[in-house]
Design a protein around this motif. Structure first.
Motif, short mmCIF file in Angstrom:
data_model
loop_
_atom_site.label_atom_id
_atom_site.label_comp_id
_atom_site.label_asym_id
_atom_site.label_seq_id
_atom_site.Cartn_x
_atom_site.Cartn_y
_atom_site.Cartn_z
N VAL A 202 11.90 2.68 -1.27
CA VAL A 202 12.07 1.33 -0.72
C VAL A 202 11.28 0.29 -1.51
N ASP A 203 10.07 0.63 -1.98
CA ASP A 203 9.23 -0.36 -2.67
C ASP A 203 9.53 -0.48 -4.16
N GLN B 20 19.44 11.17 -13.00
CA GLN B 20 19.12 11.67 -11.67
C GLN B 20 17.75 11.15 -11.20
N ARG C 191 15.83 4.97 -4.90
CA ARG C 191 15.94 4.94 -3.44
C ARG C 191 14.59 4.79 -2.75
N PRO D 41 0.84 -1.21 0.00
CA PRO D 41 0.00 0.00 0.00
C PRO D 41 0.87 1.25 0.00
N GLY D 42 0.52 2.21 -0.82
CA GLY D 42 1.26 3.46 -0.82
C GLY D 42 2.43 3.51 -1.79
N LYS E 39 17.85 7.51 -10.29
CA LYS E 39 18.46 7.29 -8.97
C LYS E 39 17.50 7.67 -7.85
N GLN E 40 16.75 8.75 -8.07
CA GLN E 40 15.79 9.14 -7.03
C GLN E 40 14.67 8.11 -6.89
N ARG F 12 9.39 16.72 -7.42
CA ARG F 12 10.62 17.02 -8.17
C ARG F 12 10.33 17.74 -9.49
N VAL G 18 4.07 11.07 -5.96
CA VAL G 18 4.46 12.25 -5.17
C VAL G 18 5.90 12.65 -5.51
N ALA H 48 1.59 5.74 -4.71
CA ALA H 48 1.49 7.13 -4.24
C ALA H 48 2.88 7.73 -4.07
N ARG H 49 3.80 6.96 -3.53
CA ARG H 49 5.14 7.49 -3.28
C ARG H 49 5.83 7.87 -4.60
#
Lengths: 88, 568
Positions: free
Chosen positions: A70-71, A61, A68, A14-15, A64-65, A27, A22, A18-19
């Motif tokens: 986690v999911d 860039q 990082r 879940p999420g 790479k962002q 960015r 966002v 969304a992450r």
């Protein structure tokens, strides 16, 4: 603005979507199209997205962002593949 | 072990080594507070959840461990937003535990419901919402691991009330061993080659060196190479200020030799730093002649703002150890040091006494540094007092300066000092605060008084929002719109306020009383102390690189541009 096509594998948590979304908005990444579908492995989803980057921002860039988060299991730049598929 | 979700939460926190939680109970988190009542974990009951978050940050930075804060759902959770943003910007390892409304009513606008996971998406490293109490131990272990490994940062764990109340069996979490990135030997060799052939190199040291515990490796590498060192705001203390190789802090309010070292360098060895705009000034004019070696544990930082010629993904401690191993000889840097030494002699940090005869704020901080010494911990809020704390306190060890760098959160100092003191009870902890900042979070002094956390606060009271006033003086023709706080007219009276909060309150407004007042404050050990240092309102922070200009325009004082004039 430069246009890029990315393919991500996300954990089905879940999420997770969304992450990613966002991250794009915070960015300043413009999303042209986005699609999410179950991946071959049941616990993963595949996210295909076409983005436009502001001048001075690089796709390396952004990858790479995304990497990082986690999911996120993997991020592949398919800009070149797509050009081949379209015969361009 | 049969327990509830709440019992599993507290047991898991004990098992991952949590020794203190800063928090405040409320409806949704209430079940967690019952087993906490019997736990060996200390709970510090704050007066506002923002204080809990900053205290967790202060604790984390003073101890190098993960800081923990806890709040209830809705407003309790949203009050943690600023500390989470702050911890994200400054890479501080904290875990925030929030209560949430019951699973059955999530998404129904229930009482005290806020979607805190979504609210904090851009300012957390990761977040969890737990739906099965059996998952709690694993999630807590993962949260601690994520917060403290790689690039550290804040992690949120959101726990619906009914999950906390449900019966479960406790399974101890498996504690994973953190892995560190493996260094590329090719990049290390390339970096060593660049270092060996450079004539004007500089170590550009950031907060990552403190986070990785690499101060000793830096000391060794700097002495081995004889290369000058500059430490950013987040890295103050990573290298001793007393060391002859240290040129001080670079950036907007950096020293002239530190700014010059970056601008005139032919090689930047950037370690655990992110080329923040407060360091680089106008980016195209930053360090125009320099090649860049950039080492960081976060690959996304490398070449983000400035292209790196050699990028190294790795922990700063490993990177410096590897460089030390391959660098065998000192290069001749005589010309470079002659130049920098000349600037250091000509442009030392300095200040004038206010024309109105009031106290110079820089003098207060200088004396505080001398009397409290390098073994103390100093925290700061944001603004002029923060810059003077960065300039005039002499730091000798990592973790001795804790401030809000990236986010620039006013009000950080008092709660951060509370957390630092809780984590380091044997050290003296001084919060250097402004009169504006202090009024944002001073309620935590009641917490400190009640909990036996005897921090000391030096309010640098210039009666104004000083940094904003400085900009109004310099860039808005002295039109002081909404910067006067009335604190010189005792709105409020800080001595009476300190007394009301259960602290000792002292006031000092003359040079002859500064030492005596500091010593009087240091003699108090049984409760917090607040000293109202009433200082002149027109003191300014210098040197300065005005926002939007290049670093070559650094002004040692108003109108004096050493580097700009050098080129004439």
């Amino acid at each position: 603005m430069t246009r890029h096509s990315l393919s991500l594998l996300l954990r089905n948590e879940p999420g997770a979507l969304a992450r990613i979304v966002v991250l794009f908005s915070s960015r300043g990444v413009d999303v042209e199209s986005l699609s999410l579908a179950p991946a071959e492995r049941g616990d993963l989803s595949r996210l295909d997205v076409v983005v436009e980057l502001q001048p001075g921002r690089t796709i390396v860039q952004l990858i790479k962002q995304l990497g990082r988060v986690v999911d996120v299991k993997s991020v592949v730049d398919r800009t070149h593949d797509e050009a081949i598929e379209l015969g361009a | 072990m049969d327990t509830t979700g709440a019992g599993a939460l507290i047991k898991a926190l004990e098992d991952v080594g949590c020794e203190v939680i800063f928090g405040m109970p409320g409806g949704a988190i209430l079940p967690a507070y019952d087993p906490l009542f019997d736990s060996k974990i200390r709970h510090v009951l704050v007066r506002h959840e923002q204080g809990a978050g900053h205290a967790a940050q202060g604790y984390a930075q003073a101890t190098g461990r993960v800081g923990v804060c806890m709040a209830t759902s809705g407003p309790g959770a949203t009050n943690l937003v600023t500390p989470l943003a702050d911890a994200y910007m400054d890479s501080v390892p904290i875990v925030a535990i929030t209560g949430q409304v019951a699973r059955s009513v999530i998404g129904t606008d229930a009482f005290q419901e806020a979607d805190i996971r979504s609210i904090t998406l851009p300012i957390t490293k990761h977040s969890f919402q737990v739906h099965d109490p059996a998952d709690i131990p694993r999630v807590i272990a993962e949260a601690f691991l994520l917060a403290s490994t790689g690039r550290p940062g804040p992690v949120l764990v959101d726990l619906p009330k009914d999950v906390l109340a449900t019966a479960t069996t406790y399974t101890p979490p498996k504690l994973a061993t953190p892995s560190r990135p493996v260094l590329s030997p090719v990049q290390i060799r390339n970096a060593a080659q660049l270092i060996g052939s450079s004539k004007r190199p500089v170590f550009y040291i950031g907060g990552g060196v403190i986070r990785s515990g690499a101060a000793q490796e830096l000391h060794k590498l700097a002495e081995k190479t004889g290369i000058p060192v500059v430490t950013t705001l987040m890295a103050r203390g990573a290298f001793p200020d007393s060391h002859p190789l240290h040129l001080g802090m670079p950036g907007m309010h950096g020293t002239v030799p530190a700014v010059a070292a970056l601008q005139r360098a032919d090689l930047l060895i950037a370690l655990g730093t992110r080329f923040d705009d407060r360091v680089t000034g106008l980016l195209p004019e930053f360090a125009p002649h320099a090649a860049v070696i950039h080492a960081d544990i976060d690959p996304a930082e490398i070449s983000k703002n400035r292209k790196a010629d050699v990028g190294i993904v790795g922990d700063c401690r490993d990177v410096m150890a590897a460089l030390s191993a391959v660098i065998t000889r000192k290069t001749d840097l005589t010309d470079w040091w002659n130049y920098l030494g000349g600037l250091r002699a000509t442009y030392p940090l300095g200040y004038d006494w206010p024309a109105d005869g009031m106290l110079a704020p820089q003098y207060v901080i200088e004396r505080l540094s001398r009397l409290a010494g390098p073994e103390a911990i100093y925290t700061a809020g944001v603004g002029q007092h923060q810059m003077w704390a960065a300039q005039y306190v002499k730091y000798e060890r990592p973790g001795s300066f804790i401030n809000s760098g990236g986010a620039g959160t006013m009000g950080f100092a008092v709660p951060a000092a509370m957390g630092a003191q809780a984590g380091a009870p044997d050290r003296t902890v001084w919060a250097i605060d402004g009169d504006g900042c202090f009024q944002m979070t001073n309620q935590e002094l009641a917490t400190c008084a009640a909990e036996g956390i005897p921090i000391k606060v030096a309010i640098i009271n210039n009666g104004n929002l000083g940094m904003v006033r400085q900009w109004q003086t310099l860039f808005y023709e002295g039109r002081y719109s909404n910067t006067r706080l009335g604190t010189h007219q005792r709105h409020p009276d800080f001595v009476k306020l300190a007394d009301a909060l259960g602290c000792v309150g002292l006031r000092c407004d003359s040079q002859s009383e500064v030492d005596g007042t500091i010593l009087e404050a240091m003699a108090v050990h049984d409760r917090p102390v607040v000293v109202d240092f009433v200082v002149g309102q027109d003191a300014q922070v210098w040197p300065m690189v005005a926002a939007g200009t290049g670093n070559d325009e650094v002004m040692a004082a108003r109108g004096i541009r050493p580097l700009f004039d050098e080129e004439e």
